[in-house]
Design a protein around this motif. Structure first.
Motif, mmCIF file in Angstrom:
data_model
loop_
_atom_site.group_PDB
_atom_site.id
_atom_site.type_symbol
_atom_site.label_atom_id
_atom_site.label_comp_id
_atom_site.label_asym_id
_atom_site.label_seq_id
_atom_site.Cartn_x
_atom_site.Cartn_y
_atom_site.Cartn_z
ATOM 1 N N CYS A 207 0.566 -1.995 19.269
ATOM 2 C CA CYS A 207 0.709 -2.315 17.850
ATOM 3 C C CYS A 207 1.569 -3.564 17.685
ATOM 4 N N PHE A 208 1.762 -3.983 16.450
ATOM 5 C CA PHE A 208 2.508 -5.210 16.183
ATOM 6 C C PHE A 208 3.943 -5.138 16.690
ATOM 7 N N CYS A 209 4.576 -3.977 16.542
ATOM 8 C CA CYS A 209 5.975 -3.866 16.971
ATOM 9 C C CYS A 209 6.099 -3.507 18.441
ATOM 10 N N ARG A 210 4.959 -3.329 19.134
ATOM 11 C CA ARG A 210 4.894 -3.122 20.580
ATOM 12 C C ARG A 210 5.425 -1.763 21.028
ATOM 13 N N LYS A 211 5.572 -0.815 20.113
ATOM 14 C CA LYS A 211 6.093 0.497 20.508
ATOM 15 C C LYS A 211 4.981 1.509 20.752
ATOM 16 N N VAL A 228 8.665 2.207 11.731
ATOM 17 C CA VAL A 228 9.618 1.150 11.391
ATOM 18 C C VAL A 228 9.645 0.121 12.513
ATOM 19 N N CYS A 229 9.634 -1.144 12.155
ATOM 20 C CA CYS A 229 9.536 -2.233 13.130
ATOM 21 C C CYS A 229 10.714 -2.235 14.113
ATOM 22 N N LYS A 230 11.921 -2.348 13.604
ATOM 23 C CA LYS A 230 13.162 -2.306 14.391
ATOM 24 C C LYS A 230 13.304 -3.456 15.382
ATOM 25 N N LYS A 231 12.592 -4.563 15.152
ATOM 26 C CA LYS A 231 12.831 -5.741 15.991
ATOM 27 C C LYS A 231 14.158 -6.378 15.603
ATOM 28 N N ARG A 239 18.518 -5.177 12.505
ATOM 29 C CA ARG A 239 17.131 -4.979 12.928
ATOM 30 C C ARG A 239 16.215 -4.836 11.713
ATOM 31 N N CYS A 240 14.939 -5.162 11.917
ATOM 32 C CA CYS A 240 13.955 -5.143 10.832
ATOM 33 C C CYS A 240 13.699 -3.712 10.371
ATOM 34 N N GLY A 241 13.729 -3.496 9.070
ATOM 35 C CA GLY A 241 13.488 -2.174 8.508
ATOM 36 C C GLY A 241 12.123 -2.031 7.869
ATOM 37 N N GLU A 242 11.246 -3.033 8.050
ATOM 38 C CA GLU A 242 9.909 -2.972 7.465
ATOM 39 C C GLU A 242 8.982 -2.110 8.326
ATOM 40 N N ILE A 243 7.866 -1.684 7.713
ATOM 41 C CA ILE A 243 6.837 -0.971 8.460
ATOM 42 C C ILE A 243 6.195 -1.939 9.452
ATOM 43 N N CYS A 244 5.846 -1.446 10.627
ATOM 44 C CA CYS A 244 5.219 -2.241 11.695
ATOM 45 C C CYS A 244 4.238 -3.248 11.098
ATOM 46 N N HIS A 245 4.469 -4.528 11.366
ATOM 47 C CA HIS A 245 3.739 -5.582 10.658
ATOM 48 C C HIS A 245 3.377 -6.714 11.596
ATOM 49 N N ASP A 246 2.417 -7.513 11.145
ATOM 50 C CA ASP A 246 1.991 -8.699 11.883
ATOM 51 C C ASP A 246 2.890 -9.876 11.527
ATOM 52 N N GLY A 247 3.032 -10.814 12.432
ATOM 53 C CA GLY A 247 3.798 -12.024 12.156
ATOM 54 C C GLY A 247 5.296 -11.824 12.306
ATOM 55 N N SER A 248 6.028 -12.840 11.879
ATOM 56 C CA SER A 248 7.484 -12.816 12.003
ATOM 57 C C SER A 248 8.097 -11.851 10.992
ATOM 58 N N CYS A 249 9.252 -11.343 11.348
ATOM 59 C CA CYS A 249 9.972 -10.455 10.436
ATOM 60 C C CYS A 249 10.575 -11.269 9.291
ATOM 61 N N LEU A 250 10.811 -10.604 8.182
ATOM 62 C CA LEU A 250 11.421 -11.255 7.030
ATOM 63 C C LEU A 250 12.876 -11.606 7.334
ATOM 64 N N PRO A 251 13.434 -12.595 6.621
ATOM 65 C CA PRO A 251 14.857 -12.905 6.810
ATOM 66 C C PRO A 251 15.726 -11.684 6.526
ATOM 67 N N CYS A 252 16.840 -11.611 7.217
ATOM 68 C CA CYS A 252 17.735 -10.455 7.095
ATOM 69 C C CYS A 252 18.340 -10.399 5.692
ATOM 70 N N LYS A 253 18.199 -9.252 5.032
ATOM 71 C CA LYS A 253 18.678 -9.080 3.662
ATOM 72 C C LYS A 253 19.946 -8.227 3.586
#
Length: 413
Positions: A207-211, A228-231, A239-253
């Protein structure tokens, strides 16, 4: 015991709409068989709905139209017969045209583009820059891509022979074209109109997050595990809190308290904006002990005092060694000779502080934009004449009529 030879169905290239009951029933049986095959493929291929519409449904539509003789050339609006040489747009729309029609279309488009370019620039355009558009999707082709010969849909066979058992304009062999996304596999359908479908081979992929790992169709092997992506984000902390996704993670909020680069202002900001500058001047004391840093908010050391060491007069012709940084450098009295804003003449004033004059008043001989008038004017002044341009615009009918035109006449509106 003799077996009767199987004869192919008789075909006709006429435009008659009449057909025998047996041929009509055969056509319906073929249509039903085609529909059942595509429905079976769609139901077992795990295709997303939008890609299904774009690929398989388009192929099925092309096959149905080709088999029924319902295809028409969008240039001449005549029906495309099974024996007519054709060309199909392979870039986007896959529309089918008569070969002679598309050749005429391409030549006329190129000639029109060349005539317009020569009228505007008064030079012969480079042939490599001339293009012609597909009549349907407007995708541009170069002049060298103008079709010269009749090929089957997959492009392997020139002048494919007419076979009543094979789809018109098809060679009847396996397509073999590379599939989308360059997966390394090839289309296994028989030579067909329209785009090739997504690769149906089964492959194992992560998958996108490789898990997570799963078996997917090669054309849709990229998937989300819905976890959860967790990259690790770019900040290197969160770490990224978005659902497993394609492309780069969003900037840290993540929120936090951070200081500006000079350390004077502290505020609550998002982690991705933690490196910021305030609106204050640095004002830290420099190494000389006499001056403060005049730069804006910055990180790191302020550096040495810019007024220390070797200094020159404002025009730069005379250097002074060992002067204190708080002593004004004397003027040398020579001519300044710095380049003025016109980029042609130099300042004729004596060595002076501050910027040079911005308006160059040296008298020079200038030509107007259209070249019909020459006159001596100050360097800063633009010279124009009252002559109206008589060149014909790109419409080929109206004159430009613009005053003192530089030759680049505007398009006719």
């Amino acid at each position: 015991m003799s077996s009767s030879a199987v004869q192919p169905p008789l075909s006709s290239d006429s435009d008659s709409d009449t057909s025998s009951p047996s041929s009509s029933s055969t056509h319906h049986r073929h249509a039903d068989l085609s529909s059942s095959i595509f429905q079976s493929y769609l139901s077992h291929s795990s295709y997303p709905h939008n890609d299904r519409n774009q690929d398989l449904i388009k192929i099925q539509s092309f096959l149905t139209s080709s088999r029924s003789g319902a295809l028409s050339c969008l240039i001449c609006l005549e029906r495309i017969k099974p024996t007519d040489p054709t060309w199909s747009c392979s870039s986007s729309c896959f529309a089918l045209f008569h070969l002679l029609c598309i050749q005429s279309w391409a030549n006329q488009s190129i000639n029109l583009a060349a005539s317009r370019a020569s009228l505007r620039a008064a030079v012969v355009p480079d042939e490599n820059s001339l293009v012609w558009p597909c009549p349907k999707c407007r995708v541009e082709y170069r002049k060298t891509q103008t079709p010269k010969n009749y090929f089957c849909f997959c492009g392997k066979v020139q002048d494919p022979p007419r076979d009543p058992w094979v789809l018109p304009h098809s060679c009847g062999e396996i397509c073999g074209r590379s599939l989308k996304y360059d997966c390394g596999h090839f289309c296994l359908l028989l030579c067909h109109p329209g785009p090739c479908p997504a690769c149906p081979k089964l492959v194992r992929n992560k998958c996108f997050c490789r898990k997570s790992e799963d078996v997917k169709r090669c054309g849709f092997k990229n998937f989300s595990c819905n976890g959860v992506c967790k990259k690790l984000l770019e900040c290197g902390v969160h770490r990224c809190g978005e659902i497993c996704h394609d492309g780069s993670c969003l900037p840290c909020k993540e929120k936090g308290t951070y200081k500006c680069q000079c350390g004077k202002v502290e505020t609550t900001r998002e982690c991705c904006e933690r490196d910021f500058r305030c609106d204050n001047a640095c004002n830290r004391m420099l190494g000389c002990g006499r001056h403060v840093c005049e730069r804006g908010c910055h990180e790191g050391d302020c550096g040495d005092c810019p007024l220390q060491g070797k200094m020159t007069c404002p025009c730069g012709k005379r250097a002074y060694e060992g002067m204190a940084c708080d002593v004004a450098v004397p003027l040398c009295g020579a001519t300044c000779e710095k380049m003025l804003s016109c980029r042609f003449h130099r300042c004729s004033e004596r060595c002076h502080r501050g910027p040079c004059i911005q308006t160059c008043r040296n008298v020079v001989t200038k030509s107007c934009r259209c070249g019909s008038l020459k006159k001596q004017v100050p360097c800063y002044q633009e010279l124009t004449c009252e002559r109206k341009c008589q060149k014909v615009r790109d419409c080929g009918r109206h004159a430009c009529k613009r005053r003192c035109c530089d030759g680049d006449c505007p398009p006719c509106s």
